[in-house]
Design a protein around this motif. Structure first.
Motif, PDB file in Angstrom:
ATOM      1  N   LEU A 115      -5.956   0.737  16.384  1.00  0.00           N
ATOM      2  CA  LEU A 115      -5.164   1.647  15.585  1.00  0.00           C
ATOM      3  C   LEU A 115      -4.322   0.821  14.312  1.00  0.00           C
ATOM      4  O   LEU A 115      -4.299   1.227  13.405  1.00  0.00           O
ATOM      5  N   VAL A 116      -3.642  -0.035  14.912  1.00  0.00           N
ATOM      6  CA  VAL A 116      -2.776  -1.002  14.134  1.00  0.00           C
ATOM      7  C   VAL A 116      -3.701  -1.608  12.890  1.00  0.00           C
ATOM      8  O   VAL A 116      -3.198  -1.607  11.594  1.00  0.00           O
ATOM      9  N   SER A 117      -5.001  -1.883  13.133  1.00  0.00           N
ATOM     10  CA  SER A 117      -5.787  -2.522  12.194  1.00  0.00           C
ATOM     11  C   SER A 117      -6.113  -1.302  10.940  1.00  0.00           C
ATOM     12  O   SER A 117      -6.678  -1.616  10.109  1.00  0.00           O
ATOM     13  N   PHE A 118      -5.737   0.047  11.548  1.00  0.00           N
ATOM     14  CA  PHE A 118      -6.125   0.984  10.536  1.00  0.00           C
ATOM     15  C   PHE A 118      -4.975   1.421   9.539  1.00  0.00           C
ATOM     16  O   PHE A 118      -5.086   2.322   8.914  1.00  0.00           O
ATOM     17  N   PHE A 119      -3.957   0.759  10.168  1.00  0.00           N
ATOM     18  CA  PHE A 119      -2.647   1.230   9.233  1.00  0.00           C
ATOM     19  C   PHE A 119      -2.938   0.740   7.756  1.00  0.00           C
ATOM     20  O   PHE A 119      -3.111  -0.225   7.541  1.00  0.00           O
ATOM     21  N   PRO A 120      -2.335   1.467   6.924  1.00  0.00           N
ATOM     22  CA  PRO A 120      -2.668   1.092   5.505  1.00  0.00           C
ATOM     23  C   PRO A 120      -1.636   0.115   5.093  1.00  0.00           C
ATOM     24  O   PRO A 120      -0.395   0.282   5.223  1.00  0.00           O
ATOM     25  N   ILE A 122      -0.786  -0.554   2.139  1.00  0.00           N
ATOM     26  CA  ILE A 122      -0.027  -0.036   1.085  1.00  0.00           C
ATOM     27  C   ILE A 122       1.396   0.493   1.535  1.00  0.00           C
ATOM     28  O   ILE A 122       2.521   0.332   1.019  1.00  0.00           O
ATOM     29  N   ALA A 123       1.170   1.188   2.751  1.00  0.00           N
ATOM     30  CA  ALA A 123       2.100   1.782   3.369  1.00  0.00           C
ATOM     31  C   ALA A 123       3.356   1.046   3.809  1.00  0.00           C
ATOM     32  O   ALA A 123       4.506   1.316   3.823  1.00  0.00           O
ATOM     33  N   MET A 124       2.860  -0.210   4.112  1.00  0.00           N
ATOM     34  CA  MET A 124       3.936  -1.042   4.676  1.00  0.00           C
ATOM     35  C   MET A 124       4.846  -1.906   3.565  1.00  0.00           C
ATOM     36  O   MET A 124       5.966  -2.583   3.643  1.00  0.00           O
ATOM     37  N   GLY A 126       6.590  -0.784   0.901  1.00  0.00           N
ATOM     38  CA  GLY A 126       8.269  -0.290   0.661  1.00  0.00           C
ATOM     39  C   GLY A 126       9.027  -0.964   1.558  1.00  0.00           C
ATOM     40  O   GLY A 126       9.986  -1.506   1.369  1.00  0.00           O
ATOM     41  N   PRO A 147       3.863 -10.422   7.601  1.00  0.00           N
ATOM     42  CA  PRO A 147       3.090  -9.509   7.242  1.00  0.00           C
ATOM     43  C   PRO A 147       1.389  -9.624   7.542  1.00  0.00           C
ATOM     44  O   PRO A 147       0.703  -8.686   7.704  1.00  0.00           O
ATOM     45  N   ILE A 150      -0.857  -8.370  10.597  1.00  0.00           N
ATOM     46  CA  ILE A 150      -1.501  -7.410  10.436  1.00  0.00           C
ATOM     47  C   ILE A 150      -2.787  -7.194   9.999  1.00  0.00           C
ATOM     48  O   ILE A 150      -3.674  -6.245  10.556  1.00  0.00           O
ATOM     49  N   LEU A 214      -2.253  -7.887  -2.401  1.00  0.00           N
ATOM     50  CA  LEU A 214      -1.019  -6.861  -2.414  1.00  0.00           C
ATOM     51  C   LEU A 214       0.382  -7.323  -1.917  1.00  0.00           C
ATOM     52  O   LEU A 214       1.400  -6.878  -2.656  1.00  0.00           O
TER      53      LEU A 214
END
Lengths: 279, 306
Positions: A115-120, A122-124, A126, A147, A150, A214
């Motif tokens: 699931l964590v590998s699906f976290f975007p 870009i969302a992190m 900010g 970071p 992840i 990014l």
């Protein structure tokens, strides 16, 4: 399906397809290599030939002498290397538990890692920016190394779990019966057998961390901290765009990767499929 | 009461091993929690606040105000539409080409190793580097595309690809395809290798041609691999950023601006962390739906049982 194309027509068509594939994959490399060896004045005119004209190494010299491209190379190696080290360490521990220990909730843990590998990513950007700002971590190596976990840790954990499960348990059990402790068993018996799998996970973890733009773009500020992708992208933001140097930089950034792939092709392929299909 | 000493020792050793097992999992789970779950929760909180870094005096809670602004933002919906467009086009092309590649490489022929290596190299090149490579490939003066079109006396030379709102997508999609198709091909190849050869032999005995065998055997057997490949690619197409940032910066105008780029510019250019977090939460929700799909596919394969 017939594994050997029999008809001549089919054979010719097959050869054409294979040629198209190889050309599509490699032509961009050839073209940038060619351009990186041309003079600036040739680059400023419309291209007239498929082959390089007057060959010069000026752009490569400038890349290292003026732009000090060693620095981003070293930054990238260090950051991706540390990320890999941490990922493999934490990943191996977790994978050993998942593959070997009589614990509950294994599917839940693997599911969480997935699931964590699906976290975007870009969302992190900010939240991590705000946290690193508080910690005075902006513009430091650790603002990338942590970071990047992840990106690398989920796939290393999955690959290692898959590899560890394939190693027969008998050898370790024999060592345990002989009175070895868990730590001894892991270090002296298990680790040597698991080394190839760990190596595979390390290559993939390294490539994934090496790939990032990014986070580097968001958390780094001074050019002497830039990683390779960020340094290359930033050449164009200077007052004058040194196309020749960008091309030379792209070649320098690609050649080591291409060599790694050529030598470790089988490992990378097995790691990629183990990391995504098998649990 | 008599206790079988060997049995009880076995049991306590098992408990001890389980305890060590849980301990071994902790560092990885803590690390992932800190760098993934914590930012997620932080985003949820930030998204309910007006929080612009350059205007700290105006920081306050706004409830669901940011979400209302987001839903009413034409820019956001346009960016989402463009992202969906990119997703559909790139994933479709990459899947079709990737399937073709997998079928080719699955055969045995002389240059097979060379072909496998040459498709894997683009996969390993960083996305930003791939984008630079393709940007120069489409460059007006030194690019290959212009040179080839000009040499062959075809229309389209002298064209500034990146100045056109529609044509600017071509290099972006080409670069994405170049880098990501190999991944699909590899997954499908692994799937192809698990199909028993006997299936094809019995189909041939039954009089099925190559094409019929492909429809009746190859595609259905590949279904799980196809699902995995499609979900992974759909997710990364949803999050496409590097290629857009490097090649067009979202331009010309906003013609190639995608949601991840919009999100990044709110975070890092406007330093508007409240509104940025609102976009981030929305993107995360979409990504989690895809993750849920993926877990279902894996369950169906029995792949999540350690």
């Amino acid at each position: 399906m017939n594994k050997h194309p029999r008809r001549t027509g089919g054979k010719v068509l097959f050869s054409i397809i294979v040629t198209v594939i190889v050309v599509y994959s490699l032509l961009p490399f050839y073209w940038i290599l060619k351009s990186s060896l041309e003079t600036s004045s040739a680059l400023n005119q419309a291209t007239t030939s498929f082959w390089p004209g007057q060959i010069t190494l000026t752009h490569y010299v400038a890349l290292f002498a003026t732009e000090n491209f060693w620095r981003p190379l070293l930054n990238s190696v260090f950051v991706a290397g540390m990320t890999t080290l941490l990922s493999v360490l934490l990943g191996s521990l977790a994978a050993y538990a998942l593959a070997r220990m009589p614990i509950k909730g294994k599917a839940a843990v693997l599911g969480f890692v997935l699931l964590v590998s699906f976290f975007p990513q870009i969302a992190m950007v900010g939240p991590l920016f705000l946290v690193f700002r508080q910690l005075h971590w902006l513009n430091t190596y650790q603002s990338l190394i942590f970071p990047y976990l992840i990106l690398s840790l989920p796939i290393t954990t999955w690959i290692l779990t898959a590899f560890f499960q394939q190693i027969p348990k008998d050898i370790e059990e024999a060592a345990m019966v002989d009175g070895a402790s868990i730590a001894q068993t892991i270090w002296q018996v298990f680790a040597p057998i698991a080394a190839p799998g760990i190596f595979t996970a390390a290559i993939l973890g390294f490539l994934l961390a090496w790939n990032d733009l990014l986070f580097a773009l968001s958390f780094l500020q001074s050019p002497n901290m830039f990683t390779v992708p960020l340094a290359l992208v930033n050449f164009r933001n200077a007052y004058y765009v040194h196309y020749g140097q960008i091309y030379a930089g792209v070649v320098v950034a690609s050649v080591p990767i291409a060599l790694v792939v050529l030598f470790l092709q089988r490992r990378i392929e097995s790691g990629l499929t183990a990391g995504s299909i098998k649990g | 009461m008599t206790i079988n000493p060997s049995k009880s020792r076995g049991h306590s050793a098992r408990v001890a091993r389980a305890r060590v097992g849980y301990l071994l999992e902790v560092p990885a789970l803590l690390a992932l929690g800190a760098i993934a779950i914590y930012p997620l929760l932080f985003n949820l909180w930030l998204s309910t606040r007006n929080d612009v870094l350059i205007n700290p005096a105006a920081t306050r809670g706004v409830g669901l105000g940011n979400y209302v602004t987001l839903i009413q933002s034409a820019t956001f919906w346009h960016d989402l539409g463009r992202t969906l467009f990119f997703m559909v086009v790139s994933v479709t092309l990459e899947f079709l080409v990737g399937l073709g590649l997998a079928l080719v490489v699955h055969r045995e022929f002389k240059a097979r190793g060379l072909v496998r290596a040459s498709i894997l190299i683009p996969w390993a090149i960083p996305t930003a580097v791939s984008a630079l490579l393709w940007k120069m490939f489409f460059d007006l003066r030194s690019g290959f595309v212009d040179f080839a079109l000009h040499s062959l006396h075809l229309p389209g030379s002298q064209l500034v690809w990146f100045n056109s709102p529609t044509l600017a997508w071509v290099p972006i999609i080409m670069s994405d395809m170049w880098k990501n198709t190999p991944f699909i091909a590899l997954l499908l190849l692994a799937g192809l290798q698990t199909i028993p050869q006997e299936l094809y032999e019995s189909a041939r005995i039954d009089g099925a041609g190559g094409f019929q065998a492909f429809w009746a055997i190859t595609l259905p057997s590949l279904r799980p691999s196809i699902m995995v490949a499609l979900i992974f690619r759909t997710l990364s197409a949803l999050l496409v950023f590097d290629a857009v940032y490097v090649m067009t910066g979202g331009g010309p105008g906003r013609a190639t601006e995608v949601v991840a780029y919009y999100n990044w510019s709110k975070f890092m250019v406007s330093l508007n962390f409240g509104y940025g977090a609102t976009i981030a939460v929305s993107i995360t929700l979409i990504a989690l739906v895809l993750a849920g799909l993926y877990v279902r596919v894996l369950r169906a394969q029995g792949g999540l049982s350690a």
